[in-house]
Design an enzyme around this catalytic site. Sequence first.
Site, PDB file in Angstrom:
ATOM      1  N   LYS A  85      61.175  27.614  43.527  1.00 15.08           N
ATOM      2  CA  LYS A  85      62.946  27.991  42.838  1.00 15.08           C
ATOM      3  C   LYS A  85      63.685  28.416  44.647  1.00 15.08           C
ATOM      4  O   LYS A  85      62.513  28.321  45.681  1.00 15.08           O
ATOM      5  CB  LYS A  85      62.795  29.326  42.794  1.00 15.08           C
ATOM      6  CG  LYS A  85      64.578  30.612  43.197  1.00 15.08           C
ATOM      7  CD  LYS A  85      65.222  29.299  42.103  1.00 15.08           C
ATOM      8  CE  LYS A  85      66.637  29.979  41.892  1.00 15.08           C
ATOM      9  NZ  LYS A  85      67.506  28.663  41.293  1.00 15.08           N
TER      10      LYS A  85
ATOM     11  N   CYS B 272      73.555  23.891  45.733  1.00 15.91           N
ATOM     12  CA  CYS B 272      73.693  25.418  44.450  1.00 15.91           C
ATOM     13  C   CYS B 272      75.380  25.395  44.375  1.00 15.91           C
ATOM     14  O   CYS B 272      76.214  25.845  44.843  1.00 15.91           O
ATOM     15  CB  CYS B 272      72.717  26.941  44.941  1.00 15.91           C
ATOM     16  SG  CYS B 272      73.665  28.290  43.659  1.00 15.91           S
TER      17      CYS B 272
HETATM   18  O1  RRO Z   1      70.202  29.535  40.976  1.00 17.29           O
HETATM   19  C1  RRO Z   1      70.783  28.596  40.937  1.00 17.29           C
HETATM   20  O2  RRO Z   1      72.542  28.967  39.681  1.00 17.29           O
HETATM   21  C2  RRO Z   1      71.293  27.351  40.921  1.00 17.29           C
HETATM   22  C3  RRO Z   1      70.811  26.860  42.117  1.00 17.29           C
HETATM   23 BR1  RRO Z   1      69.585  27.802  43.707  1.00 17.29          BR
HETATM   24  C4  RRO Z   1      70.474  25.668  41.898  1.00 17.29           C
HETATM   25  O3  RRO Z   1      70.867  24.754  43.477  1.00 17.29           O
HETATM   26  N1  RRO Z   1      70.867  24.434  41.377  1.00 17.29           N
HETATM   27  C5  RRO Z   1      71.332  25.326  39.825  1.00 17.29           C
HETATM   28  O4  RRO Z   1      71.820  23.938  39.253  1.00 17.29           O
HETATM   29  N2  RRO Z   1      71.638  26.750  39.874  1.00 17.29           N
END
Ligand code: RRO
Length: 308
Positions: free
Chosen positions: A44, A127
């Site tokens: 993650k 993100c």
């Molecule tokens: O954690 C998120 O909400 C998230 C991230 Br960091 C990302 O890079 N892409 C996404 O769809 N969700």
Amino acid sequence: MNLSTTIADVHFSTCLMNAAGALCVTQEELETLGRSRSGAIVTKSMTPAFRQGNPEPRYYSFPGGSINSMGLPNLGYPAYAEIIPKLRKFGKPIIASIAGLSPVDFLEAAQTITSVQPDLIEINLSCPNIPGKPQIGYDVEASRSLLLQLKDVLTVPFGVKLPPYFDPVHHEAVAGVLQEVGVDFLSVINSVGNGLVVDPDKERVVIKPKAGFGGIGGRMIKPVALANVRAFWKLFDGQMPIIGTGGIVSGTDVFEHVLCGASAVQIGTAFVDEGVTVFQRLEKEVSEILHRKGYESLLQCRGTLQEL
Ligand code: RRO
């Protein structure tokens, strides 16, 4: 069938792996990936401190794909710096995804994580789910400045996770910056932000954060993903390793990503829906396609998409 690949001199025995964010937050999830047929363990995206993320419900799967607004829930990079060495026993590449809410966040994570030597670092410029924080990848100058600073700190090969671009002018501008910085690979695409999924029966949104807006993944984003893989493949004359992500639910989808120029693929929505067995299913499906078509390896058809 030979599904192996190499990215920045790192060898992967199979080119199918999880996408950053999909079931890869905790040590247990990362170890489950280690035991699975995933060709790598991708973490993650990590930030300086533990983050709970956005309020639930924050992930919703539907026949066309998924919408999420997780909000970067993660253990914080000091925890991943301890976990990463413990993942080496699985004998597969480890890709650490780093993120942040400011350049300083990225630099701190880069400094610490580079010292535990994951095989590759994926810098998340995309993100879509932090309220008030636009996707860095949509600001070419901000991306350039951040990447130039990170390059000075990183001692392992690094690439960027990009948002989808929808215009050739944007692909060209971003490719110019990435060429100047000298990144080792691209990972395209992150979820398509910001979409909105509606439940017509309940007459309401399906996720809670940001009034229901979030990143769209899964089946419905495949053409956008393929276009981005193809555009960057061409702009870098086939010389830049590209990890294709977006809309992969079958072996045919893997094959299409590779035809467009992907050296490896990452699975997000289908992995969350199906669990780790998705990797062996896709391996089997794409192997059958390649065998039927007379190919000896997956990479044999990388980038060979024909035009009319
Ligand atoms: O954690 C998120 O909400 C998230 C991230 Br960091 C990302 O890079 N892409 C996404 O769809 N969700």
